[in-house]
Design a protein around this motif. Sequence first.
Motif, PDB file in Angstrom:
ATOM      1  N   ASP A   1       7.181   0.860  -0.989  1.00 40.71           N
ATOM      2  CA  ASP A   1       7.542  -0.373  -0.280  1.00 40.71           C
ATOM      3  C   ASP A   1       7.292  -1.542  -1.224  1.00 40.71           C
ATOM      4  O   ASP A   1       6.136  -1.869  -1.539  1.00 40.71           O
TER       5      ASP A   1
ATOM      6  N   PRO B   1       1.079   2.361  -3.608  1.00 48.04           N
ATOM      7  CA  PRO B   1       1.093   3.275  -2.460  1.00 48.04           C
ATOM      8  C   PRO B   1       2.487   3.854  -2.229  1.00 48.04           C
ATOM      9  O   PRO B   1       3.491   3.142  -2.344  1.00 48.04           O
TER      10      PRO B   1
ATOM     11  N   ARG C   1       3.771  11.120  -9.466  1.00 50.02           N
ATOM     12  CA  ARG C   1       3.120  11.013  -8.160  1.00 50.02           C
ATOM     13  C   ARG C   1       1.759  11.672  -8.246  1.00 50.02           C
ATOM     14  O   ARG C   1       1.607  12.764  -8.797  1.00 50.02           O
TER      15      ARG C   1
ATOM     16  N   SER D   1       5.592   5.021  -0.104  1.00 49.29           N
ATOM     17  CA  SER D   1       6.147   4.539   1.155  1.00 49.29           C
ATOM     18  C   SER D   1       6.151   5.648   2.202  1.00 49.29           C
ATOM     19  O   SER D   1       6.306   6.834   1.885  1.00 49.29           O
ATOM     20  N   GLN D   2       5.967   5.244   3.451  1.00 49.95           N
ATOM     21  CA  GLN D   2       6.063   6.189   4.559  1.00 49.95           C
ATOM     22  C   GLN D   2       7.518   6.515   4.877  1.00 49.95           C
ATOM     23  O   GLN D   2       7.802   7.461   5.612  1.00 49.95           O
ATOM     24  N   THR D   3       8.427   5.705   4.334  1.00 54.93           N
ATOM     25  CA  THR D   3       9.861   5.957   4.500  1.00 54.93           C
ATOM     26  C   THR D   3      10.349   6.737   3.289  1.00 54.93           C
ATOM     27  O   THR D   3      10.232   6.272   2.155  1.00 54.93           O
ATOM     28  N   SER D   4      10.893   7.898   3.520  1.00 57.84           N
ATOM     29  CA  SER D   4      11.274   8.762   2.396  1.00 57.84           C
ATOM     30  C   SER D   4      12.607   8.380   1.774  1.00 57.84           C
ATOM     31  O   SER D   4      12.889   8.709   0.633  1.00 57.84           O
TER      32      SER D   4
ATOM     33  N   ASP E   1      -1.285  10.144  -2.737  1.00 63.66           N
ATOM     34  CA  ASP E   1      -0.519   9.165  -1.964  1.00 63.66           C
ATOM     35  C   ASP E   1      -0.128   7.959  -2.800  1.00 63.66           C
ATOM     36  O   ASP E   1       0.250   6.917  -2.253  1.00 63.66           O
ATOM     37  N   GLU E   2      -0.235   8.089  -4.120  1.00 61.55           N
ATOM     38  CA  GLU E   2       0.083   6.976  -4.994  1.00 61.55           C
ATOM     39  C   GLU E   2       1.159   7.346  -6.006  1.00 61.55           C
ATOM     40  O   GLU E   2       1.269   8.505  -6.417  1.00 61.55           O
TER      41      GLU E   2
ATOM     42  N   PRO F   1      11.717  -0.360   1.383  1.00 61.91           N
ATOM     43  CA  PRO F   1      11.619   0.920   0.665  1.00 61.91           C
ATOM     44  C   PRO F   1      12.615   0.958  -0.499  1.00 61.91           C
ATOM     45  O   PRO F   1      13.811   0.758  -0.313  1.00 61.91           O
TER      46      PRO F   1
END
Length: 649
Positions: free
Chosen positions: A385, A496, A418, A498-501, A421-422, A348
Motif C-alpha cells: 500500500d 509492510p 519478501r 498489502s492485505q490486497t493481493s 509480512d514485509e 495497492p
Amino acid sequence: MANGSEGGNGGQLRDMEEHFAQLVAGVRDYAIFLLSPGGIVRSWNAGAARIKGYEEKEIVGSHFSRFYVPEAIATRWPEEELRRAVRDGRFEDEGWRLRKDGTRFWANVVISALLDPDGTVRGFLKITRDLTERKKAEEELRLSEERFRLLVDGVKDYAIFMLDSEGKVASWNAGAHRIKGYTASEIIGRHFSCFYSSEDVAAGKPAGELKEALEFGSVEDEGWRVKKDRSLFWANVVITAIFDDRQRHIGFAKLTRDLTEKRKVTALEVADRQKNEFLAMLAHELRNPLAPISNGLQLLKLQGSNDAALQQTTALMERQLSHLVRLVDDLMDVSRIVTGKMSFQKEPVELAMVIARAVEETQPAIDARGHELMLSLPARPIVVDADAVRLAQVVSNLLVNAAKYTDKPSRVWLSVERQGDEALIRVKDTGLGIAPEVLPRIFSLFVQADTSLARSQGGLGIGLTVVKRIVEMHGGRVVATSEGIGKGSEFIVHMPISQTSVPVSKSSLSLQQARTTKRKILVVDDNVDAAGTISSLLKAWDHDVQTVFNGPSALEVVKSFRPEIIILDIGLPGMSGYEVARAIKADPLSSGIVIAALTGYGQESDRKKSQEAGFDYHITKPPDPHVLESLLVSPRLDTIEISVNKNLN
C-alpha cells in the motif's frame, strides 16, 4: 484559696452583688461576674452560663482558677492576674480557658479591681468574651498566609516579590533569586529600578510603571531587564498596586517571568517560516528558467541529428537538467516534510512497477558513471500500500546515491524480496562507504557521507532525510549498513505487505497517441522563453498551438480559437492565472475546456488554490515530456493517467 468569710464589709458587698446581678443578669454575649478579694466567684450572669457551661449554683463560691488550663494554674497565673489588677487597677489578657465540659475556648479577659475610698480591695469585676471563632479565623488566615508565603518563596519559575509604596524591594522569593541573580540580603531595601537598563531609567520607565499601576490597578509589560551580572533577559512583568482594608496604598506586588528562551523559540519559528517561504520562492524562481531549457532539449532531440558531438552534448545537458530538477524537488520535499504538508495517494501497487519507474528515472545517471545495474525481482508479484510516485522517489534517491558515491565504474545492486509480512528493497554499492561515526546520523538533515574538503560528490545532504520520512509515512522503515570508508554501503527499505493481493488497475493509453491525436492547445505564460519553447515542442508533435503572454489576451483567444486544452501559468502580471481560470470556467461557452496549471509553485497549498480556482491539473515546471504526452492522449478527467512524475499532483 480564700473562702466566703472575708471581712466585716460583707453586708455591703452582698448588697453590691445583688444590685450588680440585677443589672447584668440577662446579658448573654459576655460572661460578667464578681470575684471576692481572694478570687471567689460571687455572682453569675446568663452570658457566663452560656460561655463557660456552669449554672450559677454550680460555680458561685468556687475559686475562679477553675476556668484556667492546668499549665496556667501550675504557674499561679490566676493569682498573678489579680495581683496585676490591684497594682494597675485593670488587667486584660487573651488566652485559652476551660469550659465545664473540659473543652478549651479562646477568651478575652478584663479584670477590674473594686476599691473602697481608702483603697481597700473590695473585690473584682471580671468580663470574659469568647473569641474562639475569631481566633480560628485568625489562625486560618495566618496559616493561609504562611502557606502562601512558603508557596511564593518556593516558586523558582517566577520572580514574585513585594515593593513598598516608594518602589523599594520588600520581599524576595527563590524565583527572583534564580532569575535576577540577587540574594534577599543583597536586594531588599534597594529600589527596583536596578532591574532596568540605564536607558529605561533615564526615560523614567520604572516610575512610569508604578504610576500606571497605581492609576489603573495593574500594568503589564514585556522588554529587556537587567540581572545582577548586568546581562539582559527578556521579561514579562506584571505590577499590581496593593491597598489595605481602608484603601490606603501600601505597596506593589511584582511578578516577573523570564521569556528569553520562549522569545528565541518564537524567533526560530519566524525564521523557519521565512525559510520555508524562501524555499518555495527559490524553487519557483529556479523552475521558471528550467522550463524553457527542458523544452529546448526536447526540441533538439526531436531534430534527430546524427552529429555525435551534438548528441553527446544533448545527453549531458539532459542529465544535468535532471540533476537540477531533483535538487529543486528535494528542497521542496524537505519543506513539505518539516511542515507536515507532504501529500500521499496510497493504494495497492505492485513493487515491480515502482522499481521499473525508479530505474527508468535513474538509468541515465547510472550509465553516465559507467556503472552496471544488477536488478533482481521476485518471480511472484509483491503488492504494497503506497503512493507509487513517492515510493519510486525513495528507490530513485537510493540508486542515485549509490551511483554518485561510487567513483570507479562498478556494479550497483537493486533487489526486491519478501520476508515474512514485509517487502525488502535493497540497494547496495561498492563505493565510498560510511564512517562509523557518521552512520547513526546518516538520515539526519544536511548530513553527508562525503565530508572531504573537495566535496567532489556534491549534494545538499537532504536526499536520505526525504527517503526516511517518506518510508516512515508509509508505515515502513529504512536502515543503512556499511563496513566503513571505502567498503561500500547498503540501504534496506522495509515495507509492510498489502492485505490486497491485486493492485488497482489503471487504464493505459499509449503515449504515442499524444503525437497522433491532434489537439487545439493554448499556451499562456509571461515567460517568453518558456512559452515559446513549450509551444514549439507541442507544434513539433503536430498540435494546433497558439501562444499568448497575459490573462486578457488569453480570454480573447479562447473565444475565437476554442482550445481543447489550456496550459496556463499562474503567476501572470496584472490578471493572475487564478483569475483567468475562474473567468473561463464561469463562461458556459467554454464548457469542456481542460485547464492545466503550469507553474513554479508546487506546494500543497498551491495545488489547493489552483483546484479552487478551477484548474483541472497542477503541473510544476519544468514539465516532464511524458506528462505532456499523458495530458494530450485524452484530456478527459475520467480517463487521463497523469501521475508519472512526483511533481504533478
